[in-house]
Motif scaffolding. Structure first.
Motif, PDB file in Angstrom:
ATOM      1  N   THR A  33      -6.390  16.690  -0.425  1.00 45.46           N
ATOM      2  CA  THR A  33      -5.223  16.632   0.444  1.00 45.46           C
ATOM      3  C   THR A  33      -5.346  15.483   1.434  1.00 45.46           C
ATOM      4  O   THR A  33      -6.399  14.847   1.530  1.00 45.46           O
ATOM      5  CB  THR A  33      -5.017  17.966   1.205  1.00 45.46           C
ATOM      6  N   ARG A  70       2.292  21.786   7.764  1.00 40.74           N
ATOM      7  CA  ARG A  70       3.133  21.055   6.806  1.00 40.74           C
ATOM      8  C   ARG A  70       2.416  19.816   6.283  1.00 40.74           C
ATOM      9  O   ARG A  70       2.397  19.547   5.082  1.00 40.74           O
ATOM     10  CB  ARG A  70       4.442  20.635   7.467  1.00 40.74           C
ATOM     11  N   PHE A  73      -0.732  20.994   4.003  1.00 44.90           N
ATOM     12  CA  PHE A  73      -0.442  21.674   2.739  1.00 44.90           C
ATOM     13  C   PHE A  73       0.498  20.897   1.827  1.00 44.90           C
ATOM     14  O   PHE A  73       0.387  20.995   0.600  1.00 44.90           O
ATOM     15  CB  PHE A  73       0.128  23.080   2.988  1.00 44.90           C
ATOM     16  N   SER A  74       1.407  20.129   2.381  1.00 42.51           N
ATOM     17  CA  SER A  74       2.356  19.409   1.524  1.00 42.51           C
ATOM     18  C   SER A  74       1.670  18.341   0.682  1.00 42.51           C
ATOM     19  O   SER A  74       2.152  17.982  -0.388  1.00 42.51           O
ATOM     20  CB  SER A  74       3.489  18.796   2.355  1.00 42.51           C
ATOM     21  N   GLY A  75       0.530  17.849   1.141  1.00 42.71           N
ATOM     22  CA  GLY A  75      -0.197  16.844   0.376  1.00 42.71           C
ATOM     23  C   GLY A  75      -1.271  17.421  -0.531  1.00 42.71           C
ATOM     24  O   GLY A  75      -1.933  16.685  -1.254  1.00 42.71           O
TER      25      GLY A  75
END
Length: 143
Positions: A33, A70, A73-75
């Motif tokens: 991540t 955000r 976790f989004s990556g």
């Protein structure tokens, strides 16, 4: 525990060899991540799950908690090492960390970090100059 520094290259398809020393500790599946300071973080699955539990406890009502969760976790992507010992780093993560060709892979206790060689050299030089001050500030943490 992960430790050490290794120079590697990323090929045109976004694949990078994971240092053999780190493969066993990462296991069959792990998570990559966006990290802090423009690098990537790689966590073994057990460390990732522990971190996930901690982040779930952050208050949803706090703007910084939502933003960090955000971002983190989004990556995040699950990864596994191929037969040649490589991982495929997705383009958005390569863009975030400015990974083109030369990179540095370092062990940082419970995680592995992947840095662009240029960004790592700048970061290391800046940190090296203030290492004494950094160490002094961490004395409050019983280190």
């Amino acid at each position: 525990m992960f430790m050490g520094e290794f120079q590697h290259n990323i090929d045109t398809k976004g694949r990078m060899i994971v240092p053999a020393k780190f493969r066993t500790g990462l296991g069959d599946e792990f998570v990559i991540t966006r990290g802090l300071d423009k690098c990537l973080f790689i966590y073994p699955m057990d460390e990732w799950k522990e971190l996930e539990l901690k982040l779930k406890k952050l208050p949803l009502t706090k703007k910084d908690a939502r933003a960090f969760t955000r971002f983190f976790f989004s990556g995040a992507m699950e990864c596994e090492v191929d037969k040649q010992g490589r991982i495929n780093i997705p383009q958005p993560l390569r863009n975030y960390a400015s990974l083109d060709k030369e990179c540095v892979v370092i062990g940082v206790s419970n995680r592995v970090e992947v840095w662009s060689e240029e960004i790592w050299e700048d970061y290391f030089t800046d940190s090296e100059e203030s290492f004494g001050e950094i160490a002094e500030n961490l004395m409050d943490f019983d280190i």
